[in-house]
Scaffold this motif. Structure first.
Motif, PDB file in Angstrom:
ATOM      1  N   MET A   1       0.812  -1.213   0.000  1.00  0.00           N
ATOM      2  CA  MET A   1       0.000   0.000   0.000  1.00  0.00           C
ATOM      3  C   MET A   1       0.849   1.268   0.000  1.00  0.00           C
ATOM      4  N   ASP A   2       1.990   1.235   0.684  1.00  0.00           N
ATOM      5  CA  ASP A   2       2.847   2.426   0.755  1.00  0.00           C
ATOM      6  C   ASP A   2       3.320   2.864  -0.629  1.00  0.00           C
ATOM      7  N   ARG A   3       3.682   1.884  -1.460  1.00  0.00           N
ATOM      8  CA  ARG A   3       4.151   2.214  -2.804  1.00  0.00           C
ATOM      9  C   ARG A   3       3.032   2.745  -3.690  1.00  0.00           C
ATOM     10  N   ALA A   4       1.794   2.469  -3.311  1.00  0.00           N
ATOM     11  CA  ALA A   4       0.650   2.908  -4.111  1.00  0.00           C
ATOM     12  C   ALA A   4       0.244   4.352  -3.831  1.00  0.00           C
ATOM     13  N   LYS A   5       0.803   4.953  -2.777  1.00  0.00           N
ATOM     14  CA  LYS A   5       0.421   6.318  -2.421  1.00  0.00           C
ATOM     15  C   LYS A   5       0.710   7.281  -3.558  1.00  0.00           C
ATOM     16  N   GLY A   6      -0.292   8.085  -3.898  1.00  0.00           N
ATOM     17  CA  GLY A   6      -0.150   9.041  -4.984  1.00  0.00           C
ATOM     18  C   GLY A   6      -0.585   8.507  -6.333  1.00  0.00           C
ATOM     19  N   SER A   7      -0.900   7.199  -6.409  1.00  0.00           N
ATOM     20  CA  SER A   7      -1.372   6.577  -7.641  1.00  0.00           C
ATOM     21  C   SER A   7      -2.854   6.238  -7.474  1.00  0.00           C
ATOM     22  N   PRO A   8      -3.765   7.053  -8.048  1.00  0.00           N
ATOM     23  CA  PRO A   8      -5.192   6.959  -7.770  1.00  0.00           C
ATOM     24  C   PRO A   8      -5.829   5.578  -7.920  1.00  0.00           C
ATOM     25  N   LEU A   9      -5.599   4.890  -9.028  1.00  0.00           N
ATOM     26  CA  LEU A   9      -6.233   3.586  -9.212  1.00  0.00           C
ATOM     27  C   LEU A   9      -5.694   2.570  -8.220  1.00  0.00           C
ATOM     28  N   ALA A  10      -4.387   2.549  -8.029  1.00  0.00           N
ATOM     29  CA  ALA A  10      -3.783   1.613  -7.086  1.00  0.00           C
ATOM     30  C   ALA A  10      -4.309   1.866  -5.665  1.00  0.00           C
ATOM     31  N   GLU A  11      -4.469   3.128  -5.294  1.00  0.00           N
ATOM     32  CA  GLU A  11      -4.994   3.451  -3.966  1.00  0.00           C
ATOM     33  C   GLU A  11      -6.414   2.921  -3.796  1.00  0.00           C
ATOM     34  N   ARG A  12      -7.244   3.064  -4.825  1.00  0.00           N
ATOM     35  CA  ARG A  12      -8.623   2.551  -4.760  1.00  0.00           C
ATOM     36  C   ARG A  12      -8.631   1.041  -4.542  1.00  0.00           C
ATOM     37  N   LEU A  13      -7.735   0.348  -5.244  1.00  0.00           N
ATOM     38  CA  LEU A  13      -7.712  -1.108  -5.157  1.00  0.00           C
ATOM     39  C   LEU A  13      -7.175  -1.577  -3.812  1.00  0.00           C
ATOM     40  N   PHE A  14      -6.164  -0.905  -3.287  1.00  0.00           N
ATOM     41  CA  PHE A  14      -5.629  -1.288  -1.974  1.00  0.00           C
ATOM     42  C   PHE A  14      -6.626  -0.986  -0.851  1.00  0.00           C
ATOM     43  N   ALA A  15      -7.594  -0.127  -1.123  1.00  0.00           N
ATOM     44  CA  ALA A  15      -8.610   0.182  -0.108  1.00  0.00           C
ATOM     45  C   ALA A  15      -9.583  -0.982   0.080  1.00  0.00           C
ATOM     46  N   ILE A  16      -9.582  -1.929  -0.844  1.00  0.00           N
ATOM     47  CA  ILE A  16     -10.438  -3.117  -0.727  1.00  0.00           C
ATOM     48  C   ILE A  16      -9.813  -4.078   0.276  1.00  0.00           C
ATOM     49  N   ASP A  17     -10.587  -4.544   1.222  1.00  0.00           N
ATOM     50  CA  ASP A  17     -10.095  -5.396   2.290  1.00  0.00           C
ATOM     51  C   ASP A  17      -9.416  -6.653   1.735  1.00  0.00           C
ATOM     52  N   GLY A  18      -8.190  -6.907   2.181  1.00  0.00           N
ATOM     53  CA  GLY A  18      -7.478  -8.111   1.796  1.00  0.00           C
ATOM     54  C   GLY A  18      -6.504  -7.945   0.641  1.00  0.00           C
ATOM     55  N   VAL A  19      -6.581  -6.838  -0.101  1.00  0.00           N
ATOM     56  CA  VAL A  19      -5.697  -6.656  -1.251  1.00  0.00           C
ATOM     57  C   VAL A  19      -4.262  -6.429  -0.793  1.00  0.00           C
ATOM     58  N   LEU A  20      -3.334  -7.230  -1.364  1.00  0.00           N
ATOM     59  CA  LEU A  20      -1.923  -7.178  -0.973  1.00  0.00           C
ATOM     60  C   LEU A  20      -1.011  -6.655  -2.076  1.00  0.00           C
ATOM     61  N   GLY A  21      -1.459  -6.728  -3.326  1.00  0.00           N
ATOM     62  CA  GLY A  21      -0.621  -6.298  -4.432  1.00  0.00           C
ATOM     63  C   GLY A  21      -1.445  -5.953  -5.656  1.00  0.00           C
ATOM     64  N   VAL A  22      -0.916  -5.044  -6.479  1.00  0.00           N
ATOM     65  CA  VAL A  22      -1.602  -4.597  -7.688  1.00  0.00           C
ATOM     66  C   VAL A  22      -0.575  -4.457  -8.808  1.00  0.00           C
ATOM     67  N   MET A  23      -0.920  -4.975  -9.984  1.00  0.00           N
ATOM     68  CA  MET A  23      -0.052  -4.840 -11.148  1.00  0.00           C
ATOM     69  C   MET A  23      -0.881  -4.303 -12.319  1.00  0.00           C
ATOM     70  N   LEU A  24      -0.386  -3.241 -12.963  1.00  0.00           N
ATOM     71  CA  LEU A  24      -1.094  -2.615 -14.079  1.00  0.00           C
ATOM     72  C   LEU A  24      -0.261  -2.751 -15.342  1.00  0.00           C
ATOM     73  N   LYS A  25      -0.910  -3.166 -16.439  1.00  0.00           N
ATOM     74  CA  LYS A  25      -0.239  -3.261 -17.736  1.00  0.00           C
ATOM     75  C   LYS A  25      -1.253  -2.977 -18.830  1.00  0.00           C
ATOM     76  N   ASP A  26      -1.140  -1.811 -19.428  1.00  0.00           N
ATOM     77  CA  ASP A  26      -2.036  -1.427 -20.515  1.00  0.00           C
ATOM     78  C   ASP A  26      -3.504  -1.547 -20.062  1.00  0.00           C
ATOM     79  N   ASN A  27      -4.235  -2.548 -20.563  1.00  0.00           N
ATOM     80  CA  ASN A  27      -5.636  -2.698 -20.168  1.00  0.00           C
ATOM     81  C   ASN A  27      -5.835  -3.856 -19.194  1.00  0.00           C
ATOM     82  N   GLU A  28      -4.742  -4.348 -18.592  1.00  0.00           N
ATOM     83  CA  GLU A  28      -4.832  -5.454 -17.639  1.00  0.00           C
ATOM     84  C   GLU A  28      -4.462  -4.996 -16.226  1.00  0.00           C
ATOM     85  N   ILE A  29      -5.251  -5.462 -15.268  1.00  0.00           N
ATOM     86  CA  ILE A  29      -4.991  -5.147 -13.863  1.00  0.00           C
ATOM     87  C   ILE A  29      -5.014  -6.457 -13.088  1.00  0.00           C
TER      88      ILE A  29
END
Length: 202
Positions: free
Chosen positions: A38-66
């Motif tokens: 979550m710390d690395r996601a600070k300042g990145s709007p979409l990543a912050e939204r996803l980490f706000a979901i209970d249980g989310v530990l990691g997020v990877m974004l590539k073009d149109n894939e999340i």
């Protein structure tokens, strides 16, 4: 009436804690970035939204894939719609998916992934598409590659030969820094190597 944004979800066969969400429009055009906490996601709007979901530990974004990784045990039938809603809300907001700083601070592992993915997209997949096949880079861990086959390559008796003699040889010639190349495809499961579903608009 505005049509809802279509999102397809695929639970990763080699890692059931992770689910890939494919959006009908790019969220990070031509880019790639991974957030391991979550710390690395600070300042990145979409990543912050996803980490706000209970249980989310990691997020990877590539073009149109999340790709979202959650704490186990996870029921993607419950978590998936929350992820879909967060993605749709972000797209409607018009904000960038990630910060400029996040795009600059990618790890060497992620740089290798970008290079390999680009090579697969431009050199490998067009060649095997004539046989109805496709090869996806599922993950990079250190210098090791995890490859997943689809279409005509999945379940094909020649798949291992294709990977070892064709794809692996080509990759090693162009990227001598890579380590092992591991095929994680479930060749016994026919046309669906991973569970796939469509999450509706919430």
């Amino acid at each position: 009436m505005e049509q809802p944004i279509k999102i397809t979800a695929e639970i990763l066969q080699h890692d059931r804690s992770s689910c890939r969400f494919i959006v009908e429009k790019p969220v990070l055009p031509g880019g790639f970035v991974r957030f391991k906490d979550m710390d690395r996601a600070k300042g990145s709007p979409l990543a912050e939204r996803l980490f706000a979901i209970d249980g989310v530990l990691g997020v990877m974004l590539k073009d149109n894939e999340i790709t979202v990784t959650s704490r186990m045990p996870v029921d993607w039938r419950q978590v998936g719609p929350l992820v879909g809603a967060a993605i749709r809300e972000h797209i409607k907001s018009g904000l960038p998916a990630v910060s400029e700083e996040a795009l600059k601070n990618v790890s060497s592992e992620d740089v290798l992934r970008q290079k390999i993915q680009k090579y697969l997209d431009e050199q490998i997949n067009p060649a095997i598409a004539s046989h109805g096949g496709t090869i996806t880079l599922a993950d990079v861990q250190g210098s090791n590659l995890y490859i997943q086959m689809g279409g005509g390559c999945q379940g094909c008796g020649m798949a291992n030969v294709t990977l070892r003699e064709g794809v692996e040889t080509s990759l090693r010639q162009n990227f001598p820094e890579i380590g092992e190349i591991l095929d994680i495809t479930d060749h016994a499961s026919g046309e669906a190597p991973y569970m796939s579903s469509h999450y509706p608009e919430r």
